[in-house]
Design a protein around this motif. Structure first.
Motif, PDB file in Angstrom:
ATOM      1  N   VAL A  73      -2.098  -2.543 -12.512  1.00  6.95           N
ATOM      2  CA  VAL A  73      -3.349  -2.960 -13.138  1.00  6.95           C
ATOM      3  C   VAL A  73      -3.397  -4.454 -13.445  1.00  6.95           C
ATOM      4  O   VAL A  73      -4.475  -4.994 -13.693  1.00  6.95           O
ATOM      5  N   SER A  77       3.422   6.960 -15.395  1.00  8.28           N
ATOM      6  CA  SER A  77       2.529   6.156 -14.569  1.00  8.28           C
ATOM      7  C   SER A  77       3.099   5.894 -13.180  1.00  8.28           C
ATOM      8  O   SER A  77       2.393   5.372 -12.321  1.00  8.28           O
ATOM      9  N   TYR A 128      -1.399   3.034 -10.204  1.00  6.16           N
ATOM     10  CA  TYR A 128      -1.874   1.734  -9.722  1.00  6.16           C
ATOM     11  C   TYR A 128      -1.187   0.618 -10.494  1.00  6.16           C
ATOM     12  O   TYR A 128      -0.756   0.825 -11.629  1.00  6.16           O
ATOM     13  N   MET A 177       1.716  -0.926 -14.824  1.00 12.46           N
ATOM     14  CA  MET A 177       1.250   0.205 -14.011  1.00 12.46           C
ATOM     15  C   MET A 177       0.500   1.188 -14.883  1.00 12.46           C
ATOM     16  O   MET A 177       0.823   1.380 -16.056  1.00 12.46           O
ATOM     17  N   LYS A 210       1.931   4.785  -1.064  1.00 13.41           N
ATOM     18  CA  LYS A 210       1.420   5.966  -1.744  1.00 13.41           C
ATOM     19  C   LYS A 210       2.517   7.036  -1.755  1.00 13.41           C
ATOM     20  O   LYS A 210       3.352   7.079  -0.864  1.00 13.41           O
ATOM     21  N   LEU A 233       1.537   7.906  -6.683  1.00 12.26           N
ATOM     22  CA  LEU A 233       1.290   6.489  -6.397  1.00 12.26           C
ATOM     23  C   LEU A 233       0.073   6.414  -5.487  1.00 12.26           C
ATOM     24  O   LEU A 233       0.020   7.061  -4.445  1.00 12.26           O
ATOM     25  N   LYS A 234      -0.898   5.592  -5.915  1.00 13.12           N
ATOM     26  CA  LYS A 234      -2.181   5.614  -5.198  1.00 13.12           C
ATOM     27  C   LYS A 234      -2.424   4.318  -4.433  1.00 13.12           C
ATOM     28  O   LYS A 234      -3.554   3.897  -4.255  1.00 13.12           O
ATOM     29  N   GLY A 235      -1.339   3.707  -3.977  1.00  9.84           N
ATOM     30  CA  GLY A 235      -1.474   2.449  -3.238  1.00  9.84           C
ATOM     31  C   GLY A 235      -0.948   1.282  -4.064  1.00  9.84           C
ATOM     32  O   GLY A 235      -1.705   0.595  -4.738  1.00  9.84           O
ATOM     33  N   VAL A 236       0.367   1.100  -4.015  1.00 11.75           N
ATOM     34  CA  VAL A 236       0.995   0.059  -4.825  1.00 11.75           C
ATOM     35  C   VAL A 236       1.303  -1.152  -3.935  1.00 11.75           C
ATOM     36  O   VAL A 236       1.868  -1.002  -2.853  1.00 11.75           O
ATOM     37  N   ASN A 237       0.884  -2.338  -4.375  1.00 11.53           N
ATOM     38  CA  ASN A 237       1.193  -3.589  -3.670  1.00 11.53           C
ATOM     39  C   ASN A 237       1.959  -4.497  -4.613  1.00 11.53           C
ATOM     40  O   ASN A 237       1.532  -4.692  -5.754  1.00 11.53           O
ATOM     41  N   GLU A 242       0.811  -1.224   0.000  1.00  7.57           N
ATOM     42  CA  GLU A 242       0.000   0.000   0.000  1.00  7.57           C
ATOM     43  C   GLU A 242       0.847   1.280   0.000  1.00  7.57           C
ATOM     44  O   GLU A 242       0.612   2.186   0.794  1.00  7.57           O
TER      45      GLU A 242
END
Ligand SMILES: Nc1ncnc2c1ncn2[C@@H]1O[C@H](COP(=O)(O)OP(=O)(O)OP(=O)(O)O)[C@@H](O)[C@H]1O
Ligand SMILES: [Mg+2]
Lengths: 225, 343
Positions: free
Chosen positions: A224, A44, A222, A218, A10, A23-27, A8
């Protein structure tokens, strides 16, 4: 078992008045012995997540677990120590030290990582590594006299001479033509397997994807797929 | 510190320029401080070479030694109370040699003391510089205020006052030339500095500064010396600053791969040390050579002590300059530097 987990993450940049969430919450979790490739449109956030993971900039929120510890909670000195001993870096341009010969570049990295190898072991390791990247015949050359591909091979050798656990590479083939790019990718693939590295790389080039184990796309901050 | 050394070897010109500037500035500093020291010797060796002690002038003289007239009774009492004390006087004057050539000098007379030359009436002892003017032992000198003649008894080294050679004469002869009976100054060597009611007291340093022109001369030269030292420090800061600006990308990469900031500082310090040491060694050697070949009349006096002291100061100043330039390196963000390199 995952060696490296991004949870998560950001990242918000403030350009003056405007706050922009890049970054809107990268896992993401990386696996040992695998090359993970990050692809996606320009802007991105690929480079941003790579450099955050590599401890070169801070996440706004989220956790980065390495060896069971959260890097976002570490002091700058602890992060530096991890960069010196456990991480290796390859960038788009090779960023070699202009006044050091090829073998001195590798020696410098060994010094920085404060390796426990004896002097003799270090010399042997450098020797071996240069053979691996097929640069032993140029070990006394300075970067200015090397071709782009040769420089990138030296940069890769420098990135892994100290036996890091994770290798970060941001568009390592972008400055090379297709033939040389494939050479570099083959090398990364081989090194990741034989040295049991965990490799995270960013690329633009679809032709490089056959060489990687996993592809992450990405878009707009996010992941994808 | 191999990396620091390698950089200097690969970028010789850059470091050579810095080195030669430091060399020129330090050489100039040595020469000027040699001159300052030489002039001070030329101006006041007579006083400077006296041991540490206390000088006394008549209160009415208002701190001007050649207006001072110490009461004979007071003087006698002091000389009894302090057997090592001496009363002396200095006045500028002339002598004519056998060819009627005039020589300017400083007449000095004193009560019996080991600190000043002892001369009998009609005799004169001169500073060695007059020997170079052609005066010899046994020559007869005259003075238009003096009825008799002086016979040259000998020469002494390094006895100068107010840029003139000193001539030691007997008290009676001095009193005749200058038509005074009183002495100007009392000097009591040693640490104890009794307060004497009728007299003003001065330390060696204060008394030197009371010599006309001494203070002004020394102050302006010393100011130049310290300016040069400060300039060299700034040169270091500016030069390293400019080199550092060019190397932001490199420092960024070194930081990215995990090099400690202190190691970068050590690199800068090492380079500063090597350049300064080589430049200073050169200018020390050259300034010593200069003091050997300096023209005879040039008041140049450079001791190894002074040179080493100044060299140490240069080292410290260079260190400070280089360190200041290093603070920008401390603030370099590895990421920014890497991206800058790619643009
Ligand atoms: N330091 C920063 N300050 C402000 N905005 C930034 C900063 N770094 C990156 N950005 C912005 O974040 C977004 C993502 O940048 P990033 O470099 O991660 O993209 P990328 O996916 O690597 O793109 P590319 O494929 O072109 O390299 C971009 O819009 C960029 O302008
Ligand atoms: Mg990018």
């Amino acid at each position: 078992m995952s060696a490296f987990i991004i949870d998560e993450v950001k990242k918000t940049f403030s350009n003056g008045e405007v706050e922009e969430e890049i970054l809107k919450g990268v896992n993401l979790s990386l696996k040992e012995g695998e090359i993970t490739a990050l692809i996606g449109p320009s802007g991105s956030g690929k480079s941003t997540i790579l450099t955050i993971a590599a401890g070169l900039q801070k996440a706004s929120t989220g956790e980065i677990m390495f060896d069971g510890k959260d890097m976002t909670k570490m002091s700058p000195e602890e992060v530096r120590h991890i960069r010196a001993t456990d991480f290796g870096f390859v960038f788009q341009s090779s960023h070699l030290v202009p006044f050091l010969t090829v073998e001195e570049q590798l020696q410098l990295m060994l010094d920085v990582s404060e390796t426990k190898m004896s002097k003799k072991e270090q010399t042997n390791a450098i020797e071996e590594m240069l053979k691996l990247v097929e640069m032993e015949h140029r070990k006394e050359s300075y970067p200015s006299s090397l071709s782009g591909g040769e420089r990138q091979r030296v940069a890769i050798a420098r990135a892994i001479i100290h036996r890091p656990k994770i290798l970060f590479a941001d568009e390592p083939t972008a400055s090379l033509d297709t033939k040389r790019s494939k050479g570099v990718m083959e090398l990364l693939q081989e090194l990741t397997r034989t040295l049991k590295l965990t490799t995270l790389m960013v690329t633009h080039d679809e032709e490089m994807l056959p060489y990687v184990d996993r592809v992450i796309t990405m878009r707009d901050g996010y992941i994808v797929e | 510190m191999k990396i620091a050394w390698k950089e200097m070897k690969k970028n010789k010109t850059r470091f050579l320029i810095l080195g030669s500037i430091i060399f020129l500035v330090s050489f100039l500093t040595f020469i000027i401080s040699g001159l300052a020291n030489g002039l001070s010797q030329d101006n006041a060796a007579l006083i400077k070479d006296l041991p540490q002690g206390q000088f006394y002038l008549d209160k009415d003289a208002d701190k001007t030694y050649n207006l001072s007239k110490i009461d004979e009774g007071v003087q006698q009492q002091i000389l009894i109370d302090h057997p090592e004390a001496t009363a002396f006087s200095v006045q500028m004057g002339f002598v004519n040699d056998e060819d009627d050539k005039q020589h300017s000098l400083a007449f000095v007379t004193s009560t019996d003391s080991a600190l000043f030359e002892k001369v009998k009436e009609g005799e004169i002892v001169l500073d060695r510089s007059l020997q170079e003017d052609g005066i010899q032992v046994g020559d007869v000198l005259t003075n238009n205020q003096f009825s008799g003649e002086f016979i040259v008894k000998g020469f002494v080294d390094q006895q100068k006052y107010s840029h003139a050679p000193v001539a030691f004469i007997d008290m009676t002869n001095y009193q005749e030339i200058y038509r005074v009976m009183e002495m100007q100054t009392i000097f009591i060597p040693g640490k104890d500095a009794p307060t004497l009611s009728a007299l003003d007291s001065f330390s060696n340093k204060e008394f030197l500064n009371a010599i006309p022109s001494y203070n002004a001369e020394q102050m302006s030269l010393n100011m130049i010396v310290w300016f040069l030292v400060i300039i060299s420090g700034m040169l270091f800061a500016i030069f390293f600053y400019m080199m550092n600006v060019q190397k932001i990308g490199l420092y960024g990469i070194l930081k990215a791969i995990g090099m400690k900031t202190i190691s970068l500082f050590k690199m800068i310090w090492y380079q500063m040390l090597v350049i300064t040491a080589i430049s200073l060694a050169l200018s020390i050697a050259l300034s010593q050579a200069f003091s050997l070949i300096a023209p005879e009349g040039m008041p140049f006096h450079l001791t190894m002590d002074t040179v080493l002291m100044l060299s140490a100061v240069f080292m410290v100043v260079g260190f400070i300059g280089a360190t200041i330039s290093g603070f920008q390196v401390k603030n370099i963000e590895p990421l920014q530097a890497i991206q800058q390199g790619e643009m």
